[in-house]
Design an enzyme around this catalytic site. Structure first.
Site, PDB file in Angstrom:
ATOM      1  N   CYS A 263       1.102   9.511 -17.581  1.00  7.95           N
ATOM      2  CA  CYS A 263       2.601  10.037 -18.101  1.00  7.95           C
ATOM      3  C   CYS A 263       2.586  10.991 -19.326  1.00  7.95           C
ATOM      4  O   CYS A 263       3.015  12.285 -19.211  1.00  7.95           O
ATOM      5  CB  CYS A 263       3.338   8.768 -18.250  1.00  7.95           C
ATOM      6  SG  CYS A 263       3.855   7.855 -16.898  1.00  7.95           S
ATOM      7  N   ARG A 331      -6.359   8.127 -15.008  1.00  8.51           N
ATOM      8  CA  ARG A 331      -5.531   9.477 -14.888  1.00  8.51           C
ATOM      9  C   ARG A 331      -5.289  10.091 -16.560  1.00  8.51           C
ATOM     10  O   ARG A 331      -5.059   9.428 -17.198  1.00  8.51           O
ATOM     11  CB  ARG A 331      -4.124   9.617 -14.390  1.00  8.51           C
ATOM     12  CG  ARG A 331      -4.221   9.347 -12.785  1.00  8.51           C
ATOM     13  CD  ARG A 331      -2.877   9.326 -12.182  1.00  8.51           C
ATOM     14  NE  ARG A 331      -2.276   8.118 -11.926  1.00  8.51           N
ATOM     15  CZ  ARG A 331      -0.819   7.671 -11.623  1.00  8.51           C
ATOM     16  NH1 ARG A 331      -0.379   8.539 -11.083  1.00  8.51           N
ATOM     17  NH2 ARG A 331      -0.512   6.384 -12.073  1.00  8.51           N
TER      18      ARG A 331
HETATM   19  N1  LIG Z   1       2.499   5.072 -14.009  1.00 11.34           N
HETATM   20  C1  LIG Z   1       3.337   5.031 -15.214  1.00 11.34           C
HETATM   21  O1  LIG Z   1       2.904   4.012 -15.938  1.00 11.34           O
HETATM   22  C2  LIG Z   1       4.746   5.425 -14.980  1.00 11.34           C
HETATM   23  C3  LIG Z   1       5.908   4.959 -15.802  1.00 11.34           C
HETATM   24  C4  LIG Z   1       6.934   5.554 -15.965  1.00 11.34           C
HETATM   25  C5  LIG Z   1       7.175   6.439 -14.803  1.00 11.34           C
HETATM   26  N2  LIG Z   1       6.335   6.957 -14.111  1.00 11.34           N
HETATM   27  C6  LIG Z   1       6.670   7.903 -13.095  1.00 11.34           C
HETATM   28  O2  LIG Z   1       6.879   7.422 -11.853  1.00 11.34           O
HETATM   29  C7  LIG Z   1       6.363   8.168 -10.674  1.00 11.34           C
HETATM   30  C8  LIG Z   1       5.493   7.494  -9.906  1.00 11.34           C
HETATM   31  O3  LIG Z   1       4.432   7.265 -10.636  1.00 11.34           O
HETATM   32  P1  LIG Z   1       3.103   6.122 -10.284  1.00 11.34           P
HETATM   33  O4  LIG Z   1       2.371   6.242 -11.322  1.00 11.34           O
HETATM   34  O5  LIG Z   1       3.568   5.143  -9.639  1.00 11.34           O
HETATM   35  O6  LIG Z   1       2.633   7.169  -8.958  1.00 11.34           O
HETATM   36  P2  LIG Z   1       1.469   6.679  -8.154  1.00 11.34           P
HETATM   37  O7  LIG Z   1       0.820   8.103  -7.777  1.00 11.34           O
HETATM   38  O8  LIG Z   1       0.483   5.746  -8.412  1.00 11.34           O
HETATM   39  O9  LIG Z   1       2.292   6.332  -6.659  1.00 11.34           O
HETATM   40  C9  LIG Z   1       2.929   7.213  -5.863  1.00 11.34           C
HETATM   41  C10 LIG Z   1       3.095   6.765  -4.526  1.00 11.34           C
HETATM   42  O10 LIG Z   1       3.890   7.538  -3.738  1.00 11.34           O
HETATM   43  C11 LIG Z   1       3.285   7.618  -2.319  1.00 11.34           C
HETATM   44  N3  LIG Z   1       4.037   8.609  -1.590  1.00 11.34           N
HETATM   45  C12 LIG Z   1       4.004  10.145  -2.103  1.00 11.34           C
HETATM   46  N4  LIG Z   1       4.984  10.471  -1.010  1.00 11.34           N
HETATM   47  C13 LIG Z   1       5.555   9.438  -0.183  1.00 11.34           C
HETATM   48  C14 LIG Z   1       6.393   9.571   0.949  1.00 11.34           C
HETATM   49  N5  LIG Z   1       6.776  10.678   1.256  1.00 11.34           N
HETATM   50  N6  LIG Z   1       6.771   8.440   1.395  1.00 11.34           N
HETATM   51  C15 LIG Z   1       6.032   7.243   1.245  1.00 11.34           C
HETATM   52  N7  LIG Z   1       5.154   7.234   0.060  1.00 11.34           N
HETATM   53  C16 LIG Z   1       4.862   8.509  -0.494  1.00 11.34           C
HETATM   54  C17 LIG Z   1       1.932   7.810  -2.520  1.00 11.34           C
HETATM   55  O11 LIG Z   1       1.016   7.412  -1.611  1.00 11.34           O
HETATM   56  C18 LIG Z   1       1.470   6.797  -3.692  1.00 11.34           C
HETATM   57  O12 LIG Z   1       1.236   5.720  -3.422  1.00 11.34           O
HETATM   58  C19 LIG Z   1       6.018   9.458 -11.608  1.00 11.34           C
HETATM   59  O13 LIG Z   1       6.935  10.311 -11.615  1.00 11.34           O
HETATM   60  C20 LIG Z   1       5.742   9.019 -12.878  1.00 11.34           C
HETATM   61  O14 LIG Z   1       5.781   9.843 -13.660  1.00 11.34           O
HETATM   62  C21 LIG Z   1       5.091   6.344 -13.949  1.00 11.34           C
END
Ligand SMILES: NC(=O)c1ccc[n+]([C@@H]2O[C@H](COP(=O)([O-])OP(=O)(O)OC[C@H]3O[C@@H](n4cnc5c(N)ncnc54)[C@H](O)[C@@H]3O)[C@@H](O)[C@H]2O)c1
Length: 434
Positions: A263, A331
Site C-alpha cells: 500500500c 510487494r
Molecule cells: N493489502 C492491504 O493491506 C490493503 C489494505 C487496505 C486497502 N487495500 C486496497 O485494497 C485493494 C485490494 O488489495 P489486495 O491487496 O487485496 O489485492 P490483491 O492483489 O491481493 O487481490 C486482488 C484480487 O482481485 C482479483 N480480481 C481482479 N479483477 C477481478 C475481477 N474482475 N473479478 C474477480 N476478481 C478479480 C484478483 O485475481 C486478485 O485475487 C487495493 O486497492 C489496495 O490498495 C489493500
C-alpha cells in the site's frame, strides 16, 4: 444482507469472511481459478493469522461461499463490493484502475435493480463517480447506487482490524446507499465503533491522506535515525521520548530499512500524481517518496561497510524478506531492493522467512532458502535482520556468533542492542539510528 465480494485478495477475502461472520450471506468471486479452487477446498491462498479458522466456521454455517462466476455471485445481492487490485500504473505512477473499471462493467451486465456498488479498493478521488458512469453506460436502464468504503486493515492483524476498527469510512451520495451500508456495518455500530459518513470524494481522499501520513511518520523517524547515527543519539530513546507526547503518538515511529508493502509505496505515488494533476502538488509526500528510496540505499551502504567494503564472495544470511512480519506479502518489500543488490555484488545469500518463500522464490533469484536461522548463519560472514518476525526476536546470539565465519550482525529492525551483540561474541554490530 446479501453481499458479493469481487476479488479474494488480502482485502476482499478478509472483508468477505468478516462480513459473513457478522451474519451476512457472502459470496466471494475471483477471476483466478486457482484461488477459487483452493478456497473451495477450504484452503486460504494467503497467509493471514486466524483467517483459516474464521473462514471454515462461516463456510460450515452456510453463510460464506466462493465462485469464479460473477453473475452467480451478484444475483440478488444488496451490495456488491469491488476489492480488486489498484497497483501503480507502469510508467507514470498513477493508480491503475483497469481492474476496477473491468469489474464495474462486468457487474453492470448481471446485477439487479436496487443494488449498491461499493468500491473497497483504494482509488483516486473521482473514481466512484467514474464507476457509476461505467455502470450506467454498460446498462443504461439499471437502477443502482454507489458507495466508497476504503479499507484500513493491516496485513498480519487484518481480522482484528476489521472486527475492531478505529473507524469505518463510508462515502455516499444517496440515502439508499447510506441505509444499505448502515445495515452492513450495524454489528460494528452497535458496539460503538465510529462510522464516518461522508461524500464520495472525501472518503476517497481519507484513504490516501491516512496512508501518506503514516508513510511520512515512518520516513520522518528514519531520517531522524540518520542524524542520530551522526550525533551519538539513540533513535529508540528519541522515538520513546517523542511518542509519549499524546499529540504525536508512539505508533509508526520505529526506525528501519524504509517502508514497503502493498500500500504505502503505490498510494504515496498515486497521491503525488493526483496532486500534480489537480495543480496542488503534494510536496511533503513527494519528498517522503524520495527520502524512502534513499533510506534503502543507505541500508546497503551499512551492509557494505560491515562487509569490508565489498559483497563479492561474502556469505550473507538474511532473516526475513516479507515487507513486515505475519504476512507472506512481498510487494515492494525492502528485501526486493536489498537482496538483489547483495547477489548482484557477488555475495552468496541464504534467506530464512517463516512465510516468504512461496512468493519470494521467483522474486529473489540466486539465493538459497533455508528453514532455520542457525543453519542460515553457519559459516556466514554477516547476518542481516531485515524483517522482525517474532521467531527472530529471541535467538541464541551466542550460538549464532560462534558458528559464523565472521560474527557481524546488521540489525536493521533494532530488535537487539550493541550490548546483546557484544556479550554474544559478535565482533561487529550495526543497527539503525543508534
Ligand atoms: N493489502 C492491504 O493491506 C490493503 C489494505 C487496505 C486497502 N487495500 C486496497 O485494497 C485493494 C485490494 O488489495 P489486495 O491487496 O487485496 O489485492 P490483491 O492483489 O491481493 O487481490 C486482488 C484480487 O482481485 C482479483 N480480481 C481482479 N479483477 C477481478 C475481477 N474482475 N473479478 C474477480 N476478481 C478479480 C484478483 O485475481 C486478485 O485475487 C487495493 O486497492 C489496495 O490498495 C489493500
Amino acid at each position: 444482507m446479501k453481499i458479493a465480494m469481487i476479488g479474494t485478495g488480502y482485502v476482499g477475502l478478509v472483508s468477505g469472511v468478516c462480513f459473513s461472520d457478522f451474519g451476512h450471506e457472502v459470496v466471494c468471486v475471483d477471476k483466478n481459478p486457482a484461488k477459487i479452487e483452493m478456497l473451495e477446498r477450504g484452503e486460504v491462498p494467503i497467509y493471514e493469522p486466524g483467517l483459516d479458522e474464521l473462514m471454515a466456521r462461516n463456510v460450515a454455517a452456510g453463510r460464506l461461499s466462493f465462485t469464479g462466476d460473477l453473475s452467480q455471485a451478484v444475483e440478488g445481492a444488496d451490495a456488491v463490493f469491488i476489492a480488486v487490485g489498484t497497483p501503480t500504473r507502469r510508467g507514470d505512477g498513477h493508480a491503475d484502475l483497469t481492474y476496477v473499471f473491468a469489474a464495474a462493467e462486468e457487474i453492470a451486465g448481471c446485477v439487479g435493480d436496487g443494488t449498491v456498488i461499493v468500491t473497497k479498493s483504494t482509488v483516486p478521488v473521482g473514481t466512484n463517480r467514474k464507476v457509476a458512469e461505467v455502470v450506467a453506460k454498460a446498462n443504461p436502464s439499471l437502477e443502482f447506487d454507489v458507495a466508497s468504503n476504503p479499507e484500513f486493515l493491516r496485513e498480519g492483524a487484518a481480522i482484528d482490524d476489521f472486527m475492531r476498527p478505529d473507524r469505518v469510512v463510508v462515502g455516499v451520495s444517496s440515502e439508499r446507499a447510506r441505509e444499505v451500508m448502515g445495515e452492513i456495518y450495524r454489528p460494528l455500530f452497535l458496539r460503538d465503533f465510529p462510522i464516518v459518513y461522508t461524500d464520495l470524494e472525501s472518503a476517497e481522499m481519507i484513504k490516501y491522506a491516512a496512508n501518506a501520513f503514516l508513510a511520512t511518520k515512518i520516513t520522518f523517524i528514519n531520517e531522524i535515525a540518520a542524524l542520530c547515527e551522526r550525533t551519538g543519539a539513540d533513535v529508540k530513546s528519541v522515538s520513546k521520548g517523542i511518542g509519549l507526547d499524546g499529540r504525536i503518538g508512539n505508533k509508526f515511529l520505529h526506525a528501519g530499512p524504509g517502508y514497503g508493502g502493498s500500500c504505502f509505496p503505490k498510494d504515496t505515488s498515486a497521491l503525488a500524481r493526483i496532486g500534480q494533476e489537480y495543480a496542488a502538488p503534494q510536496q511533503i509526500v513527494e519528498t517522503v517518496i524520495k527520502v524512502n528510496d534513499e533510506i534503502k540505499r543507505r541500508m546497503l551502504e551499512k551492509l557494505r561497510d560491515i562487509c569490508d567494503g565489498s559483497f563479492n564472495g561474502k556469505r550473507m544470511a538474511i532473516l526475513g524478506v516479507t515487507f513486515k512480519p505475519n504476512t507472506d506479502d512481498m510487494r515492494d518489500a525492502p528485501a526486493l531492493t536489498i537482496v538483489p543488490a547483495l547477489v548482484g555484488g557477488g555475495a552468496k545469500v541464504r534467506v530464512v522467512d517463516p512465510q516468504g518463500k512461496r512468493e519470494g522464490e521467483s522474486l529473489l533469484p540466486g539465493v538459497e532458502w533455508v528453514e532455520d536461522p542457525y543453519d542460515a548463519a553457519a559459516d556466514a560472514d554477516a547476518l542481516v535482520i531485515l524483517t522482525e518476525w517474532n521467531e527472530f526476536r529471541a535467538l541464541d546470539l551466542g550460538r549464532i556468533a560462534s558458528n559464523m565465519a565472521h560474527a557481524r550482525l546488521a540489525d536493521l529492525r533494532n530488535i537487539y542492542s550493541a550490548e546483546d551483540a557484544k556479550t554474544a561474541g559478535f565482533e561487529e554490530y550495526v543497527a539503525v539510528g543508534r
